[in-house]
Design a protein around this motif. Structure first.
Motif, PDB file in Angstrom:
ATOM      1  N   ALA A  50      52.121  47.300  45.809  1.00 62.45           N
ATOM      2  CA  ALA A  50      51.727  46.748  47.112  1.00 62.45           C
ATOM      3  C   ALA A  50      50.246  46.404  47.200  1.00 62.45           C
ATOM      4  O   ALA A  50      49.888  45.346  47.724  1.00 62.45           O
ATOM      5  CB  ALA A  50      52.104  47.719  48.227  1.00 62.45           C
ATOM      6  N   ASP A  51      49.361  47.268  46.695  1.00 66.83           N
ATOM      7  CA  ASP A  51      47.935  46.997  46.832  1.00 66.83           C
ATOM      8  C   ASP A  51      47.531  45.733  46.069  1.00 66.83           C
ATOM      9  O   ASP A  51      46.735  44.940  46.557  1.00 66.83           O
ATOM     10  CB  ASP A  51      47.091  48.195  46.391  1.00 66.83           C
ATOM     11  CG  ASP A  51      47.267  48.566  44.929  1.00 66.83           C
ATOM     12  OD1 ASP A  51      48.402  48.484  44.416  1.00 66.83           O
ATOM     13  OD2 ASP A  51      46.264  48.944  44.291  1.00 66.83           O
ATOM     14  N   GLU A  52      48.112  45.508  44.885  1.00 70.33           N
ATOM     15  CA  GLU A  52      47.807  44.295  44.136  1.00 70.33           C
ATOM     16  C   GLU A  52      48.459  43.074  44.774  1.00 70.33           C
ATOM     17  O   GLU A  52      47.871  41.997  44.817  1.00 70.33           O
ATOM     18  CB  GLU A  52      48.232  44.437  42.680  1.00 70.33           C
ATOM     19  CG  GLU A  52      47.392  45.435  41.904  1.00 70.33           C
ATOM     20  CD  GLU A  52      47.757  45.519  40.439  1.00 70.33           C
ATOM     21  OE1 GLU A  52      48.757  44.896  40.010  1.00 70.33           O
ATOM     22  OE2 GLU A  52      47.031  46.220  39.705  1.00 70.33           O
ATOM     23  N   ALA A  53      49.672  43.232  45.290  1.00 71.60           N
ATOM     24  CA  ALA A  53      50.357  42.125  45.968  1.00 71.60           C
ATOM     25  C   ALA A  53      49.539  41.666  47.166  1.00 71.60           C
ATOM     26  O   ALA A  53      49.402  40.459  47.410  1.00 71.60           O
ATOM     27  CB  ALA A  53      51.748  42.565  46.411  1.00 71.60           C
ATOM     28  N   PHE A  54      48.968  42.612  47.900  1.00 69.93           N
ATOM     29  CA  PHE A  54      48.134  42.276  49.050  1.00 69.93           C
ATOM     30  C   PHE A  54      46.909  41.472  48.614  1.00 69.93           C
ATOM     31  O   PHE A  54      46.517  40.514  49.274  1.00 69.93           O
ATOM     32  CB  PHE A  54      47.715  43.562  49.775  1.00 69.93           C
ATOM     33  CG  PHE A  54      46.965  43.322  51.044  1.00 69.93           C
ATOM     34  CD1 PHE A  54      47.640  43.013  52.215  1.00 69.93           C
ATOM     35  CD2 PHE A  54      45.584  43.395  51.078  1.00 69.93           C
ATOM     36  CE1 PHE A  54      46.949  42.779  53.388  1.00 69.93           C
ATOM     37  CE2 PHE A  54      44.883  43.167  52.248  1.00 69.93           C
ATOM     38  CZ  PHE A  54      45.568  42.845  53.410  1.00 69.93           C
ATOM     39  N   ARG A  55      46.318  41.848  47.490  1.00 73.73           N
ATOM     40  CA  ARG A  55      45.107  41.166  47.015  1.00 73.73           C
ATOM     41  C   ARG A  55      45.374  39.753  46.516  1.00 73.73           C
ATOM     42  O   ARG A  55      44.498  38.886  46.607  1.00 73.73           O
ATOM     43  CB  ARG A  55      44.443  41.993  45.914  1.00 73.73           C
ATOM     44  CG  ARG A  55      43.824  43.250  46.482  1.00 73.73           C
ATOM     45  CD  ARG A  55      43.350  44.250  45.459  1.00 73.73           C
ATOM     46  NE  ARG A  55      42.527  43.685  44.416  1.00 73.73           N
ATOM     47  CZ  ARG A  55      42.326  44.290  43.248  1.00 73.73           C
ATOM     48  NH1 ARG A  55      42.882  45.454  42.996  1.00 73.73           N
ATOM     49  NH2 ARG A  55      41.555  43.733  42.341  1.00 73.73           N
ATOM     50  N   ILE A  56      46.568  39.482  45.983  1.00 72.39           N
ATOM     51  CA  ILE A  56      46.843  38.155  45.414  1.00 72.39           C
ATOM     52  C   ILE A  56      47.652  37.252  46.341  1.00 72.39           C
ATOM     53  O   ILE A  56      47.876  36.084  46.024  1.00 72.39           O
ATOM     54  CB  ILE A  56      47.543  38.254  44.046  1.00 72.39           C
ATOM     55  CG1 ILE A  56      48.915  38.913  44.158  1.00 72.39           C
ATOM     56  CG2 ILE A  56      46.662  38.969  43.038  1.00 72.39           C
ATOM     57  CD1 ILE A  56      49.737  38.910  42.877  1.00 72.39           C
ATOM     58  N   ARG A  57      48.070  37.748  47.497  1.00 69.07           N
ATOM     59  CA  ARG A  57      48.904  36.940  48.393  1.00 69.07           C
ATOM     60  C   ARG A  57      48.183  35.646  48.762  1.00 69.07           C
ATOM     61  O   ARG A  57      46.982  35.634  49.034  1.00 69.07           O
ATOM     62  CB  ARG A  57      49.279  37.718  49.648  1.00 69.07           C
ATOM     63  CG  ARG A  57      48.147  37.842  50.636  1.00 69.07           C
ATOM     64  CD  ARG A  57      48.449  38.831  51.731  1.00 69.07           C
ATOM     65  NE  ARG A  57      47.460  38.817  52.773  1.00 69.07           N
ATOM     66  CZ  ARG A  57      46.211  39.241  52.663  1.00 69.07           C
ATOM     67  NH1 ARG A  57      45.785  39.706  51.513  1.00 69.07           N
ATOM     68  NH2 ARG A  57      45.387  39.190  53.689  1.00 69.07           N
ATOM     69  N   GLY A  58      48.917  34.554  48.735  1.00 70.11           N
ATOM     70  CA  GLY A  58      48.367  33.258  49.112  1.00 70.11           C
ATOM     71  C   GLY A  58      47.469  32.613  48.073  1.00 70.11           C
ATOM     72  O   GLY A  58      46.936  31.535  48.313  1.00 70.11           O
ATOM     73  N   ILE A 112      45.067  35.140  39.362  1.00 71.99           N
ATOM     74  CA  ILE A 112      45.480  36.546  39.328  1.00 71.99           C
ATOM     75  C   ILE A 112      44.600  37.383  38.410  1.00 71.99           C
ATOM     76  O   ILE A 112      44.137  38.456  38.793  1.00 71.99           O
ATOM     77  CB  ILE A 112      46.971  36.681  38.938  1.00 71.99           C
ATOM     78  CG1 ILE A 112      47.848  36.115  40.065  1.00 71.99           C
ATOM     79  CG2 ILE A 112      47.339  38.133  38.641  1.00 71.99           C
ATOM     80  CD1 ILE A 112      49.324  36.031  39.740  1.00 71.99           C
ATOM     81  N   GLN A 113      44.340  36.910  37.211  1.00 74.47           N
ATOM     82  CA  GLN A 113      43.537  37.690  36.278  1.00 74.47           C
ATOM     83  C   GLN A 113      42.132  37.945  36.827  1.00 74.47           C
ATOM     84  O   GLN A 113      41.613  39.058  36.733  1.00 74.47           O
ATOM     85  CB  GLN A 113      43.456  37.009  34.918  1.00 74.47           C
ATOM     86  CG  GLN A 113      42.747  37.857  33.882  1.00 74.47           C
ATOM     87  CD  GLN A 113      42.873  37.296  32.482  1.00 74.47           C
ATOM     88  OE1 GLN A 113      43.484  36.256  32.261  1.00 74.47           O
ATOM     89  NE2 GLN A 113      42.303  37.994  31.526  1.00 74.47           N
ATOM     90  N   LEU A 114      41.539  36.959  37.434  1.00 72.66           N
ATOM     91  CA  LEU A 114      40.210  37.116  38.016  1.00 72.66           C
ATOM     92  C   LEU A 114      40.225  38.121  39.172  1.00 72.66           C
ATOM     93  O   LEU A 114      39.338  38.967  39.297  1.00 72.66           O
ATOM     94  CB  LEU A 114      39.675  35.768  38.503  1.00 72.66           C
ATOM     95  CG  LEU A 114      38.304  35.770  39.158  1.00 72.66           C
ATOM     96  CD1 LEU A 114      37.234  36.178  38.157  1.00 72.66           C
ATOM     97  CD2 LEU A 114      37.990  34.411  39.738  1.00 72.66           C
ATOM     98  N   LEU A 115      41.265  38.064  40.008  1.00 72.02           N
ATOM     99  CA  LEU A 115      41.350  38.935  41.174  1.00 72.02           C
ATOM    100  C   LEU A 115      41.673  40.388  40.817  1.00 72.02           C
ATOM    101  O   LEU A 115      41.157  41.319  41.435  1.00 72.02           O
ATOM    102  CB  LEU A 115      42.410  38.422  42.146  1.00 72.02           C
ATOM    103  CG  LEU A 115      42.085  37.097  42.831  1.00 72.02           C
ATOM    104  CD1 LEU A 115      43.316  36.522  43.488  1.00 72.02           C
ATOM    105  CD2 LEU A 115      40.982  37.302  43.850  1.00 72.02           C
ATOM    106  N   LEU A 116      42.543  40.577  39.822  1.00 74.65           N
ATOM    107  CA  LEU A 116      43.014  41.924  39.494  1.00 74.65           C
ATOM    108  C   LEU A 116      42.355  42.529  38.259  1.00 74.65           C
ATOM    109  O   LEU A 116      42.459  43.731  38.035  1.00 74.65           O
ATOM    110  CB  LEU A 116      44.529  41.919  39.296  1.00 74.65           C
ATOM    111  CG  LEU A 116      45.371  41.467  40.490  1.00 74.65           C
ATOM    112  CD1 LEU A 116      46.845  41.540  40.145  1.00 74.65           C
ATOM    113  CD2 LEU A 116      45.050  42.289  41.725  1.00 74.65           C
TER     114      LEU A 116
END
Length: 67
Positions: A30-38, A44-48
């Protein structure tokens, strides 16, 4: 993204009114899904900080309920 779930958990997909329209297996917690939503999948790689699947729920892991 609502609630707490882990990678591999079965999650509900709802429409804007909150009605369940399907279920699927989450590729991210959930925490990663929240960060990449939209965001775009190429971000994704940059964000996570790690490379991951392009979709939160892959179509092979998805069941839709059309009522």
């Amino acid at each position: 993204v609502i609630g707490h779930f882990a990678k591999g958990d079965c999650v509900q997909i709802t429409d804007p009114d909150g009605a369940v329209i399907g279920v699927g297996l989450a590729a991210y917690p959930a925490d990663e899904a929240f960060r990449i939503r939209g965001r775009r999948s190429d971000e994704i790689q940059l964000l996570l900080g790690h490379r991951g699947p392009a979709a939160l729920i892959h179509r092979d892991d998805l069941v839709l309920d059309k009522r």
